[in-house]
Enzyme design. Structure first.
Site, PDB file in Angstrom:
ATOM      1  N   HIS A  99       0.941  -1.210  -0.065  1.00 19.47           N
ATOM      2  CA  HIS A  99       0.055  -0.117  -0.069  1.00 19.47           C
ATOM      3  C   HIS A  99       0.666   1.430   0.059  1.00 19.47           C
ATOM      4  O   HIS A  99       0.379   2.222   0.176  1.00 19.47           O
ATOM      5  CB  HIS A  99      -0.781   0.109   1.167  1.00 19.47           C
ATOM      6  CG  HIS A  99      -1.949  -1.126   1.475  1.00 19.47           C
ATOM      7  ND1 HIS A  99      -2.549  -1.393   0.727  1.00 19.47           N
ATOM      8  CD2 HIS A  99      -2.122  -2.017   2.512  1.00 19.47           C
ATOM      9  CE1 HIS A  99      -3.621  -2.263   0.897  1.00 19.47           C
ATOM     10  NE2 HIS A  99      -3.081  -2.517   2.186  1.00 19.47           N
ATOM     11  N   SER A 129     -15.760   1.581   3.845  1.00 19.05           N
ATOM     12  CA  SER A 129     -15.175   0.008   4.155  1.00 19.05           C
ATOM     13  C   SER A 129     -14.429  -0.078   5.073  1.00 19.05           C
ATOM     14  O   SER A 129     -14.153  -0.987   5.932  1.00 19.05           O
ATOM     15  CB  SER A 129     -14.631  -0.299   2.348  1.00 19.05           C
ATOM     16  OG  SER A 129     -14.052  -1.505   2.525  1.00 19.05           O
TER      17      SER A 129
HETATM   18  P1  A3P Z   1     -16.745  -3.282   1.038  1.00 19.75           P
HETATM   19  O1  A3P Z   1     -16.200  -3.112   2.426  1.00 19.75           O
HETATM   20  O2  A3P Z   1     -17.246  -1.891   0.335  1.00 19.75           O
HETATM   21  O3  A3P Z   1     -17.843  -4.404   0.991  1.00 19.75           O
HETATM   22  P2  A3P Z   1      -9.375  -4.668   0.326  1.00 19.75           P
HETATM   23  O4  A3P Z   1      -9.269  -6.007  -0.332  1.00 19.75           O
HETATM   24  O5  A3P Z   1      -8.540  -3.542  -0.520  1.00 19.75           O
HETATM   25  O6  A3P Z   1      -9.050  -4.879   1.711  1.00 19.75           O
HETATM   26  O7  A3P Z   1     -10.788  -3.970  -0.026  1.00 19.75           O
HETATM   27  C1  A3P Z   1     -11.958  -4.674   0.467  1.00 19.75           C
HETATM   28  C2  A3P Z   1     -13.203  -4.159  -0.296  1.00 19.75           C
HETATM   29  O8  A3P Z   1     -13.270  -4.941  -1.356  1.00 19.75           O
HETATM   30  C3  A3P Z   1     -14.291  -4.469   0.733  1.00 19.75           C
HETATM   31  O9  A3P Z   1     -15.490  -3.454   0.170  1.00 19.75           O
HETATM   32  C4  A3P Z   1     -14.949  -5.913  -0.100  1.00 19.75           C
HETATM   33  O10 A3P Z   1     -16.046  -6.283   0.120  1.00 19.75           O
HETATM   34  C5  A3P Z   1     -14.485  -5.589  -1.587  1.00 19.75           C
HETATM   35  N1  A3P Z   1     -14.248  -6.844  -2.238  1.00 19.75           N
HETATM   36  C6  A3P Z   1     -13.504  -8.029  -1.801  1.00 19.75           C
HETATM   37  N2  A3P Z   1     -13.328  -9.061  -2.825  1.00 19.75           N
HETATM   38  C7  A3P Z   1     -14.292  -8.300  -3.826  1.00 19.75           C
HETATM   39  C8  A3P Z   1     -14.441  -8.943  -5.329  1.00 19.75           C
HETATM   40  N3  A3P Z   1     -14.148  -9.994  -5.727  1.00 19.75           N
HETATM   41  N4  A3P Z   1     -15.291  -8.251  -6.021  1.00 19.75           N
HETATM   42  C9  A3P Z   1     -15.523  -6.826  -5.501  1.00 19.75           C
HETATM   43  N5  A3P Z   1     -15.307  -6.629  -4.694  1.00 19.75           N
HETATM   44  C10 A3P Z   1     -14.699  -6.941  -3.477  1.00 19.75           C
END
Ligand code: A3P
Length: 293
Positions: A99, A129
């Site tokens: 990150h 999120s």
């Molecule tokens: P939300 O909290 O809005 O649902 P990261 O992976 O950077 O930690 O981000 C997490 C966010 O990506 C979460 O969003 C999660 O639900 C979403 N996410 C995880 N897998 C995903 C997928 N395959 N397609 C779309 N969104 C996804």
């Protein structure tokens, strides 16, 4: 959102990551074939890891195979963050995630021919999120504690005092680089992945020099990969519903899958909070040509 943070090289870094970050900066040796995934936290890192792994390893692992690594392992177990780069399994190409800002990346990433894929998301949904994620972690670590309100956290978010913040500086940095060095940095948005995942998968494959052949396209390979990496598929896999600590310490695999939607900010913050955030972001991005909504 901002406990135990240290300002290091212009970014706010969690205390527990500092040592491994310095190790990564000083000792990581990039190879020309490496792919580095850089994301703002909560912008879809898990999704990007799944997609890039599946696309690049598609000749080694067929998605029809019930033992495909993504069926048995959470994406964070397949593509390590810099904190655990030393434990990477040999694979081609090597995939890493982080990150951190471009300025902070190890020199060899900048001087080698390795490629960087950057992903960000609209700040409203990123913030929401992040708030839920922080809330969940806190209630696991200390169930009796009171997690700060969305209002309070939004202030910290805009002050930039959050993990790897300020977020706008990092986004702008990679945005500019993607314009100056399009063969080195590919800039993606969560909303664009949602909007046309097929086109975005093709774009990623072209960028990584592993374009889909017309035969693959005709056979529906891209569509199958998109479906395989979709929120619906991944979030329902047994491995991603385990509550034991498997990927990153203190984090359950299931915590990376919440709703996976655009616009869920409406359920946590008010329209006036969202508009304030928009104005703030617009000001920061002024003149860059980048829009995040
Ligand atoms: P939300 O909290 O809005 O649902 P990261 O992976 O950077 O930690 O981000 C997490 C966010 O990506 C979460 O969003 C999660 O639900 C979403 N996410 C995880 N897998 C995903 C997928 N395959 N397609 C779309 N969104 C996804």
């Amino acid at each position: 959102l901002n406990t135990n943070l240290y300002l290091y090289d212009g970014s706010w870094i969690g205390e527990s990551c500092l040592e491994s970050l310095i190790d990564f900066q000083q000792n990581f040796q990039a190879q020309d074939t490496d792919i580095i995934l850089v994301t703002t936290p909560k912008s879809g890192t898990t999704w990007l890891k799944a997609l890039v792994f599946t696309i690049t390893q598609r000749f080694q692992y067929k998605i029809s195979d019930e033992n495909h690594p993504l069926v048995t392992t959470n994406p964070h177990g397949l593509v390590p963050f810099f904190e655990s780069y030393r434990s990477i399994a040999a694979g081609m190409p090597r995939l890493f995630a982080t990150h951190i800002s471009y300025t902070m990346l190890p020199e060899s990433i900048k001087t080698s021919k390795c490629k960087i894929i950057y992903l960000c998301r609209n700040p409203r949904d990123t913030f929401v999120s992040m708030w839920y994620f922080g809330h969940q972690i806190m209630s696991k670590l200390d169930p009796s504690s009171q997690f700060p309100s969305p209002e309070e956290c939004l202030e910290q978010f805009c002050e930039g005092v959050i993990h790897y913040g300020p977020f706008w500086e990092q986004i702008l940095q990679y945005w500019k680089l993607s314009n100056e060095m399009p063969e080195k940095v590919l800039f993606l948005k969560y909303e664009e992945l949602k909007g046309d995942i097929i086109a975005q998968c093709k774009k990623m494959a072209d960028f990584m020099n592993c374009s889909f052949s017309s035969e693959e396209e005709n056979d529906g390979v891209i569509k199958d990969i998109a479906k395989f990496c979709s929120f619906e598929h991944l979030s329902n896999l047994e491995v991603n519903n385990q509550t034991e600590e498997r990927s990153v310490p203190r984090l359950d695999n299931g915590m990376f899958f919440r709703k996976g939607e655009i616009g869920d900010w409406k359920n946590l913050i008010t329209t006036s909070m969202a508009e304030k955030l928009d104005q703030f972001v617009e000001q920061k991005l002024q003149g860059s040509g980048l829009k995040l909504n």
